[in-house]
Design an enzyme around this catalytic site. Structure first.
Site, mmCIF file in Angstrom:
data_model
loop_
_atom_site.group_PDB
_atom_site.id
_atom_site.type_symbol
_atom_site.label_atom_id
_atom_site.label_comp_id
_atom_site.label_asym_id
_atom_site.label_seq_id
_atom_site.Cartn_x
_atom_site.Cartn_y
_atom_site.Cartn_z
ATOM 1 N N HIS A 101 -8.390 1.148 -4.098
ATOM 2 C CA HIS A 101 -9.342 0.984 -2.992
ATOM 3 C C HIS A 101 -9.989 2.335 -2.714
ATOM 4 O O HIS A 101 -9.329 3.241 -2.198
ATOM 5 C CB HIS A 101 -8.548 0.454 -1.773
ATOM 6 C CG HIS A 101 -9.323 0.381 -0.506
ATOM 7 N ND1 HIS A 101 -8.703 0.169 0.712
ATOM 8 C CD2 HIS A 101 -10.652 0.472 -0.240
ATOM 9 C CE1 HIS A 101 -9.624 0.139 1.669
ATOM 10 N NE2 HIS A 101 -10.799 0.332 1.120
ATOM 11 N N MET A 122 -8.936 8.409 -0.333
ATOM 12 C CA MET A 122 -9.786 8.812 0.803
ATOM 13 C C MET A 122 -10.289 10.233 0.588
ATOM 14 O O MET A 122 -9.512 11.103 0.178
ATOM 15 C CB MET A 122 -8.970 8.785 2.092
ATOM 16 C CG MET A 122 -8.314 7.447 2.374
ATOM 17 S SD MET A 122 -7.367 7.533 3.894
ATOM 18 C CE MET A 122 -6.607 5.917 3.887
ATOM 19 N N ASP A 168 -4.816 3.736 -1.984
ATOM 20 C CA ASP A 168 -5.920 4.107 -1.088
ATOM 21 C C ASP A 168 -6.398 5.525 -1.354
ATOM 22 O O ASP A 168 -5.689 6.484 -1.054
ATOM 23 C CB ASP A 168 -5.442 3.994 0.363
ATOM 24 C CG ASP A 168 -5.182 2.557 0.756
ATOM 25 O OD1 ASP A 168 -6.134 1.768 0.735
ATOM 26 O OD2 ASP A 168 -4.013 2.217 1.057
ATOM 27 N N MET A 220 -11.690 -5.420 5.346
ATOM 28 C CA MET A 220 -10.900 -4.494 6.160
ATOM 29 C C MET A 220 -10.631 -5.141 7.515
ATOM 30 O O MET A 220 -11.564 -5.568 8.203
ATOM 31 C CB MET A 220 -11.655 -3.167 6.384
ATOM 32 C CG MET A 220 -11.762 -2.263 5.180
ATOM 33 S SD MET A 220 -10.211 -1.946 4.298
ATOM 34 C CE MET A 220 -9.188 -1.237 5.596
ATOM 35 N N SER A 229 0.843 -1.195 0.000
ATOM 36 C CA SER A 229 0.000 0.000 0.000
ATOM 37 C C SER A 229 0.881 1.248 0.000
ATOM 38 O O SER A 229 1.600 1.511 0.960
ATOM 39 C CB SER A 229 -0.903 0.024 1.228
ATOM 40 O OG SER A 229 -1.487 1.301 1.348
HETATM 41 C C1 DX5 Z 1 -6.349 1.804 5.495
HETATM 42 C C2 DX5 Z 1 -5.916 1.455 4.106
HETATM 43 C C3 DX5 Z 1 -4.804 0.468 4.050
HETATM 44 C C4 DX5 Z 1 -3.533 0.933 4.713
HETATM 45 C C5 DX5 Z 1 -2.926 -0.292 5.323
HETATM 46 O O1 DX5 Z 1 -7.528 2.502 5.457
HETATM 47 O O2 DX5 Z 1 -7.005 0.906 3.363
HETATM 48 O O3 DX5 Z 1 -4.554 0.025 2.715
HETATM 49 O O4 DX5 Z 1 -2.620 1.532 3.852
HETATM 50 O O5 DX5 Z 1 -1.833 0.081 6.060
HETATM 51 P P1 DX5 Z 1 -1.156 -0.879 7.132
HETATM 52 O O6 DX5 Z 1 -0.724 -2.111 6.392
HETATM 53 O O7 DX5 Z 1 -0.039 -0.073 7.661
HETATM 54 O O8 DX5 Z 1 -2.216 -1.213 8.155
HETATM 55 ZN ZN ZN Z 2 -6.550 -0.093 1.386
#
Ligand code: DX5
Ligand code: ZN
Length: 225
Positions: free
Chosen positions: A75, A46, A44, A146, A17
Site C-alpha cells: 500500500h 509512507m 504500508d 481507507m 498490517s
Molecule cells: C494506515 C495504514 C494501515 C494501518 C492499519 O495508514 O494504511 O494499514 O496499518 O492499522 P490499524 O488496523 O491498527 O488501524
Molecule cells: Zn494500509
C-alpha cells in the site's frame, strides 16, 4: 499460489498490517503470519509527504520478501508512486496499490503496474467519492477503501465506510468489474462481521492483530467469522 479470482475466494481474506508489528524483531512476526491462517502481508509505505508519517521502503520490503511465504500487498502512501513501480516489483510486491489522490494519470499507472506482472489496486481516502472510480473500475484488480485517514495504525474506524462499500459493490456489478474490495483502518473483531456481510473481500488489520494477546489466535478468529 496467489489466489486472486473473486470466484475462487471461498471466504474473506485477512491481511495483517506489519506497521503494527515489532520492528525490532520483524522475523518473529513474519514467521507468526507465515504459520497463521492469514492470507497476505499488508505493507504500508509512507513518505512523510503524502501522509504525515514515514514508515519503511524498498530495502525493508526486499528483506521481508525473503522471509514471507505469502503474497505481499503493498500500500503506497507516497506522492508520484509511478516513479517506483519497477523498484517495488523487484523488491517482491505481488499487489501494488496507489492512492487516487496521489496520481494524475491513473489509467497509465494502473497499466504500468500490470505490465510489471503485479496486481494493480487503487486506494481512496475517506473523503474521496466512489463515483470517481467509474472510468477505472474495469481496469483495477483491487479497490482499497481507507476507513481511517492514512498515516497511522490504531485509529478509530470511520462509519461512513459502510455506505462506500455499498456504493462500490453497486459500481462493480454495474460495470462487470472483478475488482476485490479491501478495507484498511480501525478493523477489529467487533466490526469485521458487518464488513464481510457488506461485501468486503479483504480485511487489513494492524493493531487488532499485533497488539492482541495472541496474534495468531486473533487471525484465526478473523478467519472464522
Ligand atoms: C494506515 C495504514 C494501515 C494501518 C492499519 O495508514 O494504511 O494499514 O496499518 O492499522 P490499524 O488496523 O491498527 O488501524
Ligand atoms: Zn494500509
Amino acid at each position: 499460489m496467489f489466489n486472486f479470482d473473486k470466484n475462487n475466494i471461498m471466504s474473506h481474506l485477512i491481511a495483517p498490517s506489519l506497521l503494527s508489528a515489532n520492528f525490532g524483531n520483524l522475523q518473529h512476526d513474519i514467521n507468526m503470519v507465515n504459520k497463521s491462517e492469514a492470507d497476505w502481508f499488508h505493507l504500508d509505505v509512507m513518505d512523510g509527504v503524502f501522509v504525515p508519517n514515514i514508515s519503511f521502503g524498498i530495502p525493508v520490503i526486499s528483506a521481508i520478501k525473503k522471509l514471507a511465504k505469502k503474497p505481499l500487498d503493498v500500500h503506497l502512501m507516497i506522492v508520484q508512486p509511478e516513479r517506483y513501480i519497477t523498484d517495488f516489483k523487484k523488491a517482491g510486491a505481488d499487489t501494488l496499490t496507489v492512492h487516487y489522490e496521489a496520481v494524475t494519470h491513473l489509467n497509465r499507472t494502473i497499466h504500468a503496474i500490470k505490465q510489471e506482472g503485479m496486481k494493480a489496486g487503487v486506494v481512496l481516502n475517506p473523503h474521496t467519492s466512489i463515483i470517481l472510480l467509474e472510468n477505472i473500475i474495469t481496469e483495477v484488480d483491487l479497490v482499497l477503501l481507507m476507513s481511517v485517514n492514512p498515516g497511522f495504525g490504531g485509529q478509530k474506524f470511520i462509519e461512513n465506510t459502510y455506505t462506500k462499500i455499498e456504493q462500490l459493490k453497486e459500481l462493480i456489478i454495474k460495470k462487470g468489474s472483478s475488482a476485490l474490495i479491501e478495507v484498511d483502518g480501525g478493523v477489529n473483531l467487533d466490526n469485521a462481521s458487518k464488513l464481510i456481510q457488506a461485501g468486503v473481500d479483504v480485511l487489513v488489520a494492524g493493531n487488532a492483530i499485533f497488539k492482541s494477546a495472541n496474534p495468531s489466535e486473533t487471525i484465526h478468529s478473523f478467519k472464522s467469522l
